[in-house]
Design an enzyme around this catalytic site. Structure first.
Site, short mmCIF file in Angstrom:
data_model
loop_
_atom_site.label_atom_id
_atom_site.label_comp_id
_atom_site.label_asym_id
_atom_site.label_seq_id
_atom_site.Cartn_x
_atom_site.Cartn_y
_atom_site.Cartn_z
NE ARG A 118 -3.49 0.10 2.36
CZ ARG A 118 -3.69 -0.84 2.62
NH1 ARG A 118 -3.52 -0.38 4.41
NH2 ARG A 118 -4.83 -1.66 2.60
CE1 TYR A 119 0.17 4.38 4.81
CE2 TYR A 119 0.76 2.11 5.51
CZ TYR A 119 0.02 3.48 5.42
OH TYR A 119 -0.69 3.43 6.10
NE ARG A 122 4.73 2.85 5.65
CZ ARG A 122 5.47 3.97 5.11
NH1 ARG A 122 6.32 3.85 3.79
NH2 ARG A 122 4.14 4.86 5.16
CB CYS A 131 -3.62 -15.51 16.06
SG CYS A 131 -3.06 -13.92 15.60
CB CYS A 135 -7.79 -10.48 19.43
SG CYS A 135 -6.08 -10.90 20.31
CB CYS A 138 -8.95 -10.56 14.76
SG CYS A 138 -7.41 -10.68 13.94
NE ARG A 140 -3.64 -7.72 8.65
CZ ARG A 140 -3.26 -8.09 9.31
NH1 ARG A 140 -2.05 -8.53 10.28
NH2 ARG A 140 -2.28 -6.94 8.90
CG ASP A 299 -9.34 -1.44 12.33
OD1 ASP A 299 -9.16 -0.26 11.94
OD2 ASP A 299 -8.11 -2.08 12.07
CG ASP A 336 -5.19 1.04 9.62
OD1 ASP A 336 -4.93 1.88 8.35
OD2 ASP A 336 -4.24 0.44 9.40
CE LYS A 343 -0.36 1.72 10.57
NZ LYS A 343 0.00 0.71 9.26
#
Length: 422
Positions: A118-119, A122, A131, A135, A138, A140, A299, A336, A343
Site C-alpha cells: 500500500r505504502y 514498505r 494466532c 482476540c 481482531c 483480520r 476498525d 486506519d 493510517k
C-alpha cells in the site's frame, strides 16, 4: 522497582496438575488452546444464558484462548477487561451498517497472495493465518481462525521475489496471524530471505505473543532474531492488567537482544476507553522497555462494532497525555482509513489561528502563545547531494508531498468526469 504479578495457574482446576515445565513450553500452550465451551467452563463460571450465547457465537466465529491468557482473565465478574478480549459475546453477531470483511483493503492491495503493498516504500507480509489466541477485536477475523495454516514455502518465495523486484521497498513488516507461531527455523527462513535483499533496510515483526503467550519468547528465538538486525517488534498490550511478570520478562528478553519494542494499542469500549487507564498503560509499557507507538481507532471489521468508541474519545485521551506526561509515553492516535487509505493521525487542535507572520498556539495547560516566523521564510532546499542523488530515492513518490516538492501542480481523481467529455 515495581514488582509485576505472577499469576498462579494452578488455582485453575483444569491446570492444577500441569507441570511447570509444560506450562512454560510455548508448544504446550499452543496444543492446549481453549477452543470449546466445555473446556472454558472448567476455567470460568458460565451460566445457562451465557452458554447459549456462546453456542450461537461459535457457529460463526472461532474461539482460541491460550492457557496462559486464561490464567490472567478475571474470575469474579463477567465484564473483566482481559476476559472481554478473549471470550466471545453475543454482541459479535450484530453486523453494523458499515461493517466490512476487509475494511483496510489488504486483499485489494495485494499484488501477490500473502503480501500487501500500500505504502510506497514498505510492504506487509502475512506469513501465517495462525494466532495463538483469537482476540475478539481482531481486524483480520476474515482469515485468522478460519484458515489455520501458515503460508506455504512456495507462496513465501513468490512474496520474496516481489520484494526483490521492487527496489523501492526498504521496510518489510511480518505479520499474520502471528509470526511467532512459526517455529524458529520456519521464521528464520523468511527473515533470512528478506535480509538477503540489499534494498531492504529494516524488518519489523507484529506479534501479540508477549501478551497472550509470553512463553514463546525464548532465548533461542532471541538469539536467532539478533542475527538479522535491524529487527523491530511491535506488540499489542491494551490494558495494564495484561502486563504481568511473565510478559515483562518476555519483552525484556527481546530488548536485551537489541530488539527495539513498540506497542500498538486498540481503543476498545469498556476495556481502555478512559484517559486514566491509557496513561497508566503507557507508563507501564515504558517500565518494561516497550515504547508506545500507536493507539488505533477500532476498525470497521464485521462483528466488533460493540468495541468501537467515538474518534473524539481517542482525541480526549491524547489531550490527557500530551504535556501531562513524558513525550515518550504519548503514542500517535490514528484511524486506519477504510478502503486502504492507510493510517491517518488525529489529534487535538493546538494551532488556534495564524497570520502571514504569526501562529497562535495553545499548550496543554490552556496557555495561548504566539510564534513569530522569520522575515525570510523560504528554505533553500536542494543544495546537498541527498536532493541531487540520481535515483531520487528520497523524493516523494505520491500524494500531497509531491505538490509541496513542486513535482506536481495538482492531484485529481482517476475517473474525473470532466476529463472524459468529448
Amino acid at each position: 522497582m515495581k514488582e509485576y504479578k505472577r499469576h498462579d495457574y494452578r488455582e485453575i482446576e483444569l491446570y492444577k496438575d500441569v507441570p511447570e515445565e509444560d506450562w512454560n513450553n510455548w508448544k504446550w500452550q499452543l496444543r492446549n488452546v481453549v477452543k470449546d465451551i466445555d473446556t472454558l467452563k472448567k476455567i470460568m463460571p458460565i451460566d445457562e444464558s451465557m452458554e447459549q450465547d456462546l453456542e450461537k457465537c461459535l457457529e460463526k466465529f472461532t474461539m482460541a484462548i491460550t492457557p496462559y491468557y486464561a490464567s490472567i482473565m478475571e474470575k469474579d465478574y463477567p465484564r473483566g477487561v482481559v476476559r472481554l478480549q478473549a471470550v466471545p459475546t453475543i454482541n459479535e453477531l450484530h453486523v453494523a451498517a458499515d461493517d466490512q470483511d476487509d475494511p483496510l483493503h489488504e486483499d485489494v492491495d495485494s499484488p501477490v497472495p500473502g503480501l500487501t503493498h500500500r505504502y510506497p516504500d514498505r510492504v506487509l507480509l502475512l506469513v501465517t493465518h495462525i494466532c495463538s489466541m483469537n482476540c475478539r477485536h481482531c481486524t483480520r477475523r476474515r482469515m485468522v481462525g478460519d484458515h489455520d495454516t501458515h503460508l506455504t514455502r512456495e507462496s513465501i518465495d513468490k512474496c520474496i521475489d516481489y520484494i526483490r523486484e521492487h527496489k523501492e521497498i526498504r521496510d518489510v513488516l511480518l505479520s499474520g496471524g502471528d509470526p511467532f507461531t512459526l517455529t524458529d527455523d520456519a521464521l528464520e527462513y523468511v527473515i533470512s530471505k528478506v535480509r538477503e535483499i540489499d534494498h531492504v533496510e529494516i524488518i519489523r515483526i507484529g506479534s501479540r505473543t508477549p501478551v497472550v503467550m509470553p512463553q514463546r519468547i525464548t532465548d533461542d528465538l532471541c538469539n536467532m532474531l539478533k542475527k538479522y538486525h535491524p529487527i523491530y517488534v511491535n506488540t499489542h498490550f491494551n490494558h495494564p492488567d495484561e502486563i504481568t511478570a511473565d510478559s515483562k520478562e518476555a519483552c525484556e528478553r527481546l530488548a536485551n537482544a537489541g530488539i527495539q519494542m513498540g506497542n500498538q494499542t486498540v481503543l476498545l469500549r469498556d476495556v481502555n476507553d478512559c484517559p486514566n487507564i491509557m496513561k497508566k498503560l503507557m507508563h507501564e509499557l515504558l517500565r518494561i522497555r516497550v515504547k508506545p507507538y500507536y493507539i488505533y481507532q477500532c476498525d470497521l471489521s464485521v462483528g466488533i462494532s460493540h468495541f468501537r468508541t467515538s474518534i473524539t474519545k481517542g482525541m480526549e485521551i491524547i489531550e490527557n497525555l500530551r504535556g501531562h506526561t513524558t513525550g515518550m509515553a504519548v503514542p500517535t492516535f490514528v484511524v486506519d482509513a477504510p478502503g486502504g487509505g492507510g493510517k491517518i493521525p488525529v489529534m487535538p487542535n493546538y494551532l488556534l489561528s495564524q497570520s502571514d507572520r504569526r501562529f497562535a498556539l495553545r499548550n496543554y495547560e490552556g496557555v495561548i502563545t504566539t510564534y513569530t516566523q522569520p522575515e525570510e521564510v523560504f528554505s533553500n532546499c536542494g543544495r546537498c547531494n541527498i536532493c541531487k542523488e540520481s535515483d531520487k530515492q528520497y523524493k516523494p513518490l505520491d500524494g500531497v508531498a509531491k505538490l509541496l516538492s513542486g513535482e506536481k501542480l495538482y492531484l485529481e481523481p482517476a475517473n474525473l468526469k470532466r476529463r472524459k467529455r468529448d
